[in-house]
Design a protein around this motif. Sequence first.
Motif, short mmCIF file in Angstrom:
data_model
loop_
_atom_site.label_atom_id
_atom_site.label_comp_id
_atom_site.label_asym_id
_atom_site.label_seq_id
_atom_site.Cartn_x
_atom_site.Cartn_y
_atom_site.Cartn_z
N THR A 1 0.84 -1.20 0.00
CA THR A 1 0.00 0.00 0.00
C THR A 1 0.88 1.25 0.00
O THR A 1 2.09 1.18 0.27
CB THR A 1 -0.89 0.02 1.25
N PRO A 2 0.30 2.43 -0.26
CA PRO A 2 1.10 3.67 -0.25
C PRO A 2 1.70 4.00 1.10
O PRO A 2 2.65 4.77 1.18
CB PRO A 2 0.06 4.74 -0.65
N GLN A 3 1.17 3.39 2.16
CA GLN A 3 1.70 3.67 3.50
C GLN A 3 2.85 2.75 3.88
O GLN A 3 3.54 2.98 4.89
CB GLN A 3 0.59 3.52 4.55
N ASP A 4 3.11 1.70 3.10
CA ASP A 4 4.14 0.73 3.45
C ASP A 4 5.54 1.33 3.35
O ASP A 4 5.79 2.24 2.55
CB ASP A 4 4.06 -0.49 2.54
N SER B 1 3.14 11.09 -1.78
CA SER B 1 4.03 11.17 -2.95
C SER B 1 5.48 11.32 -2.51
O SER B 1 6.38 10.67 -3.06
CB SER B 1 3.62 12.35 -3.83
N LYS B 2 5.72 12.16 -1.51
CA LYS B 2 7.07 12.34 -0.99
C LYS B 2 7.58 11.03 -0.38
O LYS B 2 8.75 10.65 -0.56
CB LYS B 2 7.07 13.45 0.06
N HIS B 3 6.70 10.33 0.34
CA HIS B 3 7.06 9.03 0.93
C HIS B 3 7.44 8.03 -0.17
O HIS B 3 8.44 7.32 -0.06
CB HIS B 3 5.88 8.50 1.75
N TYR B 4 6.65 7.98 -1.24
CA TYR B 4 6.90 7.06 -2.35
C TYR B 4 8.28 7.30 -2.96
O TYR B 4 9.02 6.35 -3.22
CB TYR B 4 5.81 7.25 -3.41
N HIS B 5 8.62 8.53 -3.19
CA HIS B 5 9.87 8.85 -3.88
C HIS B 5 11.10 8.80 -2.98
O HIS B 5 12.21 8.62 -3.48
CB HIS B 5 9.77 10.23 -4.54
N ASN B 6 10.90 8.96 -1.68
CA ASN B 6 12.06 9.14 -0.80
C ASN B 6 12.23 8.13 0.33
O ASN B 6 13.34 7.94 0.81
CB ASN B 6 12.02 10.55 -0.18
N LEU C 1 -2.22 8.27 -4.90
CA LEU C 1 -1.20 8.67 -3.93
C LEU C 1 -0.41 9.88 -4.41
O LEU C 1 0.09 10.66 -3.61
CB LEU C 1 -0.27 7.50 -3.60
N PHE C 2 -0.27 10.02 -5.74
CA PHE C 2 0.52 11.12 -6.29
C PHE C 2 -0.20 12.47 -6.19
O PHE C 2 0.37 13.51 -6.47
CB PHE C 2 0.92 10.81 -7.72
N LEU C 3 -1.47 12.42 -5.78
CA LEU C 3 -2.23 13.66 -5.55
C LEU C 3 -2.09 14.12 -4.10
O LEU C 3 -2.53 15.21 -3.76
CB LEU C 3 -3.71 13.43 -5.89
N ASP C 4 -1.49 13.26 -3.29
CA ASP C 4 -1.28 13.57 -1.88
C ASP C 4 0.21 13.88 -1.70
O ASP C 4 1.05 13.00 -1.88
CB ASP C 4 -1.70 12.38 -1.02
#
Length: 486
Positions: free
Chosen positions: A180-183, A217-222, A210-213
Amino acid sequence: MITGTIKSKIDNIWTILWTEGSTNPLTNIEQLTYLLFMKDLDRVELEKEKNSEVLDLDYTSIFPIDHPEYRWHTFKDLGDAQEMFDLMQQKIFPFIKNLNGENDDTAFSRYMKDAIFQINKPGTLQKVVEALEELPTEDRDMQGDIYEYLLSKLATSGTNGQFRTPRHIIKMMVDLMAPTPQDTISDPAMGSAGFLVAASEYVRKHHPELFLDSILSKHYHNNMFHGNDMDSTMLRIGAMNMMLHGVGNPQIKYQDSLSQDNLEREKYSLVLANPPFKGSLDYDTTANDLLASIKTKKTELLFLTLFLRTLKPGGRAAVIVPDGVLFGSSKAHKDIRKEIVENNKLDAVISMPSGVFKPYAGVSTAILIFTKTEIGGTDNVWFYDMQTDGYSLDDKRNPIKENDIPDIVKRFKNREEEMERRRTEKSFMVPVEELKENDYDLSINKYKEIEYDEVEYEEPLEIIKKIEIIEQEIVQGIDKLKDLIR
């Protein structure tokens, strides 16, 4: 899967490099990786540009507009070998090394910093570029197969228990765990980052919102994707792989995950891994807390202990282990199985056929899926006997119709319906009490029941009579042959 024709083309590239005098296999693989990255980077950019045009969206290419020759589709057609060589050495390779120049702290910039382009002859570069253009690298599975075939050129290939996990097995494991996006996801033996890439693609596909949040989005990329490896070449490849798949700053680093330097604890919500099975182990530098938990030199057992240490409570893991982990009789084997079953929650054991890793290895393996609880929780464990993965189980690994993977994913996600299955079926449940009674043996053959069809055979004397009749017929035939040649 890779064909004989493609293998011949790769062998031809290898011959070109050896003819130049480049005899270090690892160096050759690294140089080819840079060129393959350059080719794929241009392909990804072309797709993004096409999509932006169709959707009428503004898009700024990572390539400078005034230097189209930096792009593979233009570079490969430069007619002059010297011009191609000078451009690569002086312009293109420095450009690729500094793609993330504004951010020197990205994984890509860290591991590309010391990269050197070492194809030293213009004619050789031109021939290699022409040969790479003929390889079908648009498909990522084919990319993986091509790279794995290159790795097979290494004389030391496999000495550290490393071999590529097939992409369809990685995808199955990711589908089973449904990130999930929170993982926060970890692979402490990441190799070329196959698990992290597949997880990023799953999240991107199933959770595009998730890319609208800005926070997600920052969590996903970093901060979503973490990986360690002890091979700097693999780290470069992994960094390039993640960048090509849209992850700006994955947290990947050069580290022995089993060493005392790895201080991570309760950090990740999901572990996806295929750790080395027979890697060499420096006992003196291995983390003391891992050795205190389980006294062994077997890396596969130490990695299981590491997963439990680095997972947060409630964190999940899907990891590949050799079959010996499931039924090994040593104290270390029993202790780690007991730890997972008694003090945490073992969810599933998926037994895979030995041909899954051919032609690179014939080891029998299984996938363990468990949740860290520290207070137990194992009740009924789901077992599945995978018999085919969509490919033949010989060295050729040709695609076939039979494939258990869709069934595995479907049944795993509906395990409440599995309770009534019989032990003669492909999947079934085993209560935790039965596991305890069997020394926590997790081998599916310990619990699977085989139905035997009753076969009635003739009486022995009747069989002997028939043999005697056949023997008489043979003797008569021989006598006839003798009469014909007299």
